[in-house]
Design a protein around this motif. Structure first.
Motif, PDB file in Angstrom:
ATOM      1  N   PRO A   1       9.069   5.711  -4.937  1.00 45.21           N
ATOM      2  CA  PRO A   1       7.890   6.548  -5.208  1.00 45.21           C
ATOM      3  C   PRO A   1       7.724   7.648  -4.166  1.00 45.21           C
ATOM      4  N   LYS A   2       7.047   8.721  -4.602  1.00 44.35           N
ATOM      5  CA  LYS A   2       6.777   9.830  -3.677  1.00 44.35           C
ATOM      6  C   LYS A   2       5.525   9.536  -2.862  1.00 44.35           C
ATOM      7  N   LEU A   3       4.591   8.765  -3.464  1.00 47.26           N
ATOM      8  CA  LEU A   3       3.333   8.491  -2.781  1.00 47.26           C
ATOM      9  C   LEU A   3       3.019   7.004  -2.864  1.00 47.26           C
ATOM     10  N   PHE A   4       2.766   6.406  -1.702  1.00 44.07           N
ATOM     11  CA  PHE A   4       2.324   5.022  -1.637  1.00 44.07           C
ATOM     12  C   PHE A   4       0.857   4.979  -1.262  1.00 44.07           C
ATOM     13  N   ILE A   5       0.055   4.265  -2.024  1.00 39.79           N
ATOM     14  CA  ILE A   5      -1.316   4.009  -1.613  1.00 39.79           C
ATOM     15  C   ILE A   5      -1.403   2.531  -1.260  1.00 39.79           C
ATOM     16  N   LEU A   6      -1.676   2.234   0.008  1.00 42.65           N
ATOM     17  CA  LEU A   6      -1.717   0.848   0.456  1.00 42.65           C
ATOM     18  C   LEU A   6      -3.134   0.498   0.871  1.00 42.65           C
ATOM     19  N   ASP A   7      -3.717  -0.485   0.185  1.00 43.24           N
ATOM     20  CA  ASP A   7      -5.090  -0.874   0.489  1.00 43.24           C
ATOM     21  C   ASP A   7      -5.059  -2.216   1.213  1.00 43.24           C
ATOM     22  N   GLU A   8      -5.385  -2.210   2.479  1.00 42.58           N
ATOM     23  CA  GLU A   8      -5.375  -3.411   3.316  1.00 42.58           C
ATOM     24  C   GLU A   8      -4.064  -4.179   3.156  1.00 42.58           C
ATOM     25  N   PRO A   9      -2.929  -3.558   3.503  1.00 40.74           N
ATOM     26  CA  PRO A   9      -1.646  -4.205   3.211  1.00 40.74           C
ATOM     27  C   PRO A   9      -1.381  -5.465   4.017  1.00 40.74           C
ATOM     28  N   THR A  10      -2.095  -5.701   5.098  1.00 41.79           N
ATOM     29  CA  THR A  10      -1.797  -6.903   5.880  1.00 41.79           C
ATOM     30  C   THR A  10      -2.976  -7.864   5.971  1.00 41.79           C
ATOM     31  N   ARG A  11      -3.922  -7.732   5.052  1.00 41.29           N
ATOM     32  CA  ARG A  11      -5.053  -8.665   5.104  1.00 41.29           C
ATOM     33  C   ARG A  11      -4.561 -10.095   4.895  1.00 41.29           C
ATOM     34  N   GLY A  12      -4.988 -10.979   5.789  1.00 39.24           N
ATOM     35  CA  GLY A  12      -4.647 -12.391   5.649  1.00 39.24           C
ATOM     36  C   GLY A  12      -3.181 -12.701   5.866  1.00 39.24           C
ATOM     37  N   VAL A  13      -2.451 -11.750   6.425  1.00 39.80           N
ATOM     38  CA  VAL A  13      -1.021 -11.955   6.663  1.00 39.80           C
ATOM     39  C   VAL A  13      -0.838 -12.299   8.140  1.00 39.80           C
ATOM     40  N   ASP A  14       0.070 -13.222   8.430  1.00 42.40           N
ATOM     41  CA  ASP A  14       0.188 -13.658   9.824  1.00 42.40           C
ATOM     42  C   ASP A  14       0.928 -12.625  10.677  1.00 42.40           C
TER      43      ASP A  14
ATOM     44  N   ALA B   1       7.997   5.785   4.921  1.00 40.04           N
ATOM     45  CA  ALA B   1       7.635   7.138   5.322  1.00 40.04           C
ATOM     46  C   ALA B   1       8.872   7.887   5.832  1.00 40.04           C
ATOM     47  N   ALA B   2       9.709   7.180   6.575  1.00 40.48           N
ATOM     48  CA  ALA B   2      10.911   7.814   7.118  1.00 40.48           C
ATOM     49  C   ALA B   2      11.819   8.308   6.000  1.00 40.48           C
ATOM     50  N   GLN B   3      11.767   7.628   4.856  1.00 38.93           N
ATOM     51  CA  GLN B   3      12.588   8.057   3.728  1.00 38.93           C
ATOM     52  C   GLN B   3      11.963   9.208   2.949  1.00 38.93           C
ATOM     53  N   GLY B   4      10.817   9.701   3.412  1.00 39.80           N
ATOM     54  CA  GLY B   4      10.240  10.890   2.803  1.00 39.80           C
ATOM     55  C   GLY B   4       9.070  10.640   1.880  1.00 39.80           C
ATOM     56  N   SER B   5       8.656   9.372   1.714  1.00 33.93           N
ATOM     57  CA  SER B   5       7.466   9.120   0.905  1.00 33.93           C
ATOM     58  C   SER B   5       6.227   9.463   1.730  1.00 33.93           C
ATOM     59  N   ALA B   6       5.162   9.827   1.038  1.00 34.44           N
ATOM     60  CA  ALA B   6       3.880   9.984   1.705  1.00 34.44           C
ATOM     61  C   ALA B   6       3.124   8.670   1.552  1.00 34.44           C
ATOM     62  N   VAL B   7       2.398   8.267   2.605  1.00 34.67           N
ATOM     63  CA  VAL B   7       1.678   6.995   2.555  1.00 34.67           C
ATOM     64  C   VAL B   7       0.206   7.223   2.843  1.00 34.67           C
ATOM     65  N   LEU B   8      -0.646   6.725   1.944  1.00 34.45           N
ATOM     66  CA  LEU B   8      -2.077   6.711   2.215  1.00 34.45           C
ATOM     67  C   LEU B   8      -2.430   5.277   2.557  1.00 34.45           C
ATOM     68  N   LEU B   9      -2.818   5.039   3.818  1.00 40.36           N
ATOM     69  CA  LEU B   9      -3.003   3.680   4.316  1.00 40.36           C
ATOM     70  C   LEU B   9      -4.482   3.402   4.543  1.00 40.36           C
ATOM     71  N   ILE B  10      -5.008   2.406   3.845  1.00 46.45           N
ATOM     72  CA  ILE B  10      -6.383   1.991   4.070  1.00 46.45           C
ATOM     73  C   ILE B  10      -6.344   0.693   4.844  1.00 46.45           C
ATOM     74  N   SER B  11      -7.057   0.641   5.962  1.00 49.11           N
ATOM     75  CA  SER B  11      -7.057  -0.598   6.724  1.00 49.11           C
ATOM     76  C   SER B  11      -8.340  -0.721   7.514  1.00 49.11           C
ATOM     77  N   SER B  12      -8.856  -1.943   7.591  1.00 52.60           N
ATOM     78  CA  SER B  12     -10.049  -2.185   8.396  1.00 52.60           C
ATOM     79  C   SER B  12      -9.692  -2.584   9.811  1.00 52.60           C
ATOM     80  N   GLU B  13      -8.401  -2.803  10.042  1.00 53.44           N
ATOM     81  CA  GLU B  13      -8.003  -3.207  11.377  1.00 53.44           C
ATOM     82  C   GLU B  13      -7.653  -1.978  12.192  1.00 53.44           C
TER      83      GLU B  13
ATOM     84  N   PRO C   1      -6.428  -1.518  15.294  1.00 55.81           N
ATOM     85  CA  PRO C   1      -5.110  -1.405  15.944  1.00 55.81           C
ATOM     86  C   PRO C   1      -4.014  -1.060  14.939  1.00 55.81           C
ATOM     87  N   GLU C   2      -4.116  -1.623  13.733  1.00 50.02           N
ATOM     88  CA  GLU C   2      -3.097  -1.356  12.728  1.00 50.02           C
ATOM     89  C   GLU C   2      -3.092   0.120  12.341  1.00 50.02           C
ATOM     90  N   ILE C   3      -4.281   0.647  12.097  1.00 52.53           N
ATOM     91  CA  ILE C   3      -4.351   2.024  11.617  1.00 52.53           C
ATOM     92  C   ILE C   3      -3.928   2.982  12.730  1.00 52.53           C
TER      93      ILE C   3
END
Lengths: 505, 334
Positions: A419-432, A447-459, A461-463
């Motif tokens: 995909p050209k665009l990734f929308i990630l909503d809380e991708p690591t919630r509850g993940v160890d 992202a390094a492969q040229g996709s754009a990423v929209l990252l939603i995160s409540s953490e 440090p992660e963001i």
């Protein structure tokens, strides 16, 4: 008073050990944190302590007498109560019934409920928690935080001496977590022993007196929190050294002449978000920060065509999306979205790992006589390897995997379509912690492969560590934009708080 | 989104509709009154005492079974075997009391009929709760199997010689009101007590509302499911005893299609097929409405086609109710 002692507990399912010879004690008036990656045996231990599961070996002792195990009621009668991970409530029942169901105060052996006592007691317990909840409303109509309070109140109904909290803040916003922490401290001062399970290390360092670490079902260490730092704790949990460099985000080549993949102009939806505008370049990770309810997920859902919006324009790969576009259109155009709730929205749990991974690309494997299973198998295997998914075979059902590996499938199932665009909503919630690290690596690779990423995160440090730029949302508007390598957690939090709270803070 | 914003933007008419659909008893009650108004204007004979009594007597067994089936649905299961169960219980009862067959005293036959109902219910419940077979499959099997057993019991003939002691249950009256209505009233009161005033009642709602939470709370899920099926079996026995003796003949076709009528009443009355939700006042209104419909159609003088219409309308109601439930839950969410 004596501490509660779990002695040499073991539990196995079939041939696999979920818990192996684990011992631990919880003292009255202490917050004892329980840490470990997903699959380390925390939930098994909690289920044994709360009487839901019967161990294969070992005992739980209090004052030198063993407790009856495998029966919730008898364990509860001893004052040991658990608040399970997802708010465990009965959505159709009101708060009072939720508190009392299963242990109703009743005359004639349950044949006549004493409703006025139930109501009175419920009100008293909620008042003690400092919560005002409507008593007659079905709990299903309440907010997540309120439901969480109902679960906690349910635990406090008994004379509670040991309280087990399993990931209590997983579904709470920062402010709601704050008020939970206060309540934990109050209970602690009242002499309640608390077993506190959380993936959020900041919370553990803030609340806990001691911490016990489990790994692969075995006990690793128990120590005073003061004698540990975050790195040491993480090392105990994963058994290897993974240090995260915060703020490592540097923008891609900053080439202004490359056209953006996505451009949003004045996107608005009445009462939800207003005048949202931003761009994402190829190769860029754009973070979206803010409190729960700030409108982040709703914007993402609007862009992906799940929810409608009232005004504004979405320009994707240089051309505006036509009015009334659907999810099919956006997927076809090369967008991918990883929703907040992976189990419900991102995975078909009973289907195999391979099927889940290839589900969005099935059309490609359509042959004249049905699906080309050989091609699917080789693509599936390649993906599993590339994503580092731990599964015995590609045919194993998705629900047999740990949370972290499930999350890799949810993201990875789009990878095949590039995909050209990734929308990630809380991708690591509850993940160890370990799996989180790998998910992060995967996002950076995309992202390094040229996709754009929209990252939603409540953490925070992660963001901070993943994004190149960060948008902070508050009450449906963009409050500010920061460069990740210049931003700090304090700045983000300050922008995210609504006006009134900021003034008093 | 909060409730506050959604009520601000919703027009009052839509709000009223949402209220009436989600407070199903109120909505159905209004609809029944409206229907009564229309039909009594078209044909005033509808409101005559005898006609009302006839409808009530027709509704009584449906009401009795619905009280049980509602709890089955609330617990998250379903029972579509009640029609065949009634057929078998009628055959057993007839065979037991018939002078040419069992010739048992009526009192004993009554106890045995209820007992067989409970046993069949227990069998349903055991297969669902302990053997883990989905209730739709279990009771679908029972629907066919019990009808087969009924034919064996009847042995290809009819029973016409019911003794007066049994006959009285169907045709007798106390203070001018038929026995079946007194029975239905009693069942309603017992059900109200069960639902609102006992621990069992609350727990049945709990296991249907969130089975996982029920498991973690240590609720006795299996015994509770066993109970709702057995209770429904018992009530089907009760309904058989007060309705079948009204007929002059017991044959092997009693209760055919009854399960659909009962499910319709319960679902139209606002009980969620997915469990956890349902109340007796709604179900009662559902029963009244659904049993009224066929008589209403006759009084509207549609001619011979009326019975065909009544089936179609029954189907429309069940679809309408489910669509309404769906629509409401969507309105709530947004």
């Amino acid at each position: 008073m004596e501490p509660l002692r779990a002695v040499h507990l073991s539990k196995s399912y079939g041939g696999t050990h979920a818990l192996k010879d684990v011992s631990l004690d919880i003292r009255p008036g202490e917050v004892h944190a329980l840490c470990g990656e997903n699959g380390a045996g925390k939930s098994t231990l909690i289920k044994i302590l709360s009487g839901v599961l019967l161990p294969n070996a070992g005992t739980v002792q209090w004052n030198e007498t063993p407790l009856p195990l495998g029966r919730v009621h008898s364990v509860e009668a001893h004052g040991i109560l658990a608040v399970h991970q997802e708010p465990v409530v009965f959505p159709h029942l009101n708060a009072v019934d939720n508190l009392f169901v299963g242990r109703e105060p009743a005359a004639l052996g349950g044949a006549w409920l004493d409703q006025s006592t139930m109501r009175k007691k419920a009100r008293a317990i909620l008042a003690n928690l400092g919560e005002e909840l409507p008593l007659t409303q079905p709990v299903g109509d309440m907010s997540l935080a309120q439901r969480q309070m109902v679960s906690i109140a349910r635990a406090l109904l008994h004379q509670c001496r040991i309280l087990i909290l399993d990931e209590p803040t997983a579904s709470l916003s920062a402010r709601e977590s704050e008020s939970l922490f206060e309540k934990v401290n109050t209970l602690k001062q009242q002499g309640v022993g608390i077993l506190y399970v959380s993936h959020r290390l900041e919370e553990i360092f803030r609340l806990a007196d001691r911490v016990t670490v489990l790994r692969d079902g075995t006990w690793v260490a128990t120590s005073d929190i003061a004698s540990l730092n975050q790195e040491a704790l993480i090392q105990h949990m994963v058994g290897r050294d993974i240090t995260q460099k915060p703020g490592s985000g540097t923008a891609p080549d900053e080439s202004k002449n490359r056209p953006p993949i996505l451009e949003i102009k004045n996107l608005s939806r009445e009462g939800v978000f207003q005048k949202i505008s931003f761009k994402i370049q190829p190769g860029e990770i754009l973070g979206m920060s803010g409190l729960v309810g700030a409108g982040r997920s709703e914007i993402a859902r609007g862009i992906f065509g799940i929810d409608p919006f009232d005004a504004g324009e979405i320009i994707y790969l240089g051309s505006p999306l036509s009015k009334g576009f659907t999810i099919q259109d956006t997927i076809q155009a090369g967008m991918a979205m990883v929703p907040e709730d992976r189990q419900q929205q991102g995975l078909v749990l009973p289907l195999s790992v391979e099927t889940n991974l290839l589900l969005p690309s099935l059309r490609e494997f359509q042959g004249p006589l049905g699906l080309k299973t050989k091609a699917m198998r080789s693509s599936g295997k390649a993906l599993i390897e590339k994503l580092g998914i731990k599964t015995e075979t590609p045919d194993h059902p998705a629900h047999s995997l740990s949370g972290g590996n499930q999350q890799k499938i949810v993201i990875g199932k789009w990878v095949h379509r590039l995909p050209k665009l990734f929308i990630l909503d809380e991708p690591t919630r509850g993940v160890d912690v370990g799996a989180k690290h790998e998910v992060h690596r995967l996002i950076r690779e995309l992202a390094a492969q040229g996709s754009a990423v929209l990252l939603i995160s409540s953490e925070l440090p992660e963001i901070l560590s993943l994004s190149h730029r960060i948008l902070v949302l508050c009450e449906g508007t963009i409050r500010g934009e920061l460069k990740a390598n210049e931003a700090t957690q304090e700045q983000l939090l300050k922008l995210a708080l609504p006006e009134e709270a900021r003034r008093s803070a | 989104m909060t409730d506050a914003t959604s009520t601000h933007t919703t027009p009052p008419l839509k709000r009223a509709l949402i209220y009436l659909l989600s407070h199903r008893a109120a909505g159905l009650f209004l609809f029944i009154v409206l229907l009564l108004g229309i039909v009594s204007v078209m044909n005033p004979a509808f409101l005559e005492t005898q006609n009302i009594k006839d409808i009530a007597v027709q509704a009584a067994p449906v009401c009795i079974i619905s009280c049980g089936l509602m709890l089955v649905l609330v617990s998250g299961e379903i029972d579509i075997s009640v029609g065949s169960m009634m057929g078998l219980l009628a055959a057993c009862m007839g065979a037991m009391v018939s002078e040419s067959r069992g010739h048992l005293p009526p009192g004993m036959a009554i106890v045995l009929t209820l007992g067989i109902g409970v046993v069949i219910g227990l069998l349903n419940g055991w297969l669902v709760a302990y053997a883990g077979v989905p209730s739709i499959i279990v009771t679908l099997g029972m629907l066919t199997a019990l009808r087969g057993v009924t034919e064996i019991v009847m042995g290809g003939s009819w029973i016409t010689d019911l003794p007066d002691g049994i006959r009285f249950l169907g045709t007798g009256a106390f203070m001018g009101i038929p026995i079946s209505l007194w029975t239905a009233l009693t069942v309603i009161l017992v059900s109200l007590w069960l639902v609102h005033r006992t621990a069992i009642g609350r727990r049945i709602y709990a296991i249907g509302s969130n089975p996982h939470a029920a498991y973690l709370a240590g609720l006795p899920i299996k015994p509770l499911k066993l109970f709702v099926f057995a209770w429904t079996g018992f009530l089907t026995g009760v309904a058989t005893l007060v309705s079948v003796p009204q007929l002059s003949v017991v044959d092997s076709g009693i209760g055919v299609g009854l399960e659909l009528l009962v499910v319709t009443c319960v679902v139209v009355g606002g009980t969620a097929v997915s469990g956890g939700l349902g109340n007796l006042s709604g179900v009662l209104c559902g029963v009244i409405l659904m049993t009224m419909i066929s008589t209403v159609l006759i009084f509207m003088k549609l001619g011979e086609n009326a019975t065909y219409w009544s089936r179609a309308i029954q189907g429309l109601f069940i679809l309408g109710a489910i669509i309404a439930d769906h629509w409401i839950s969507r309105q709530r969410k947004s």
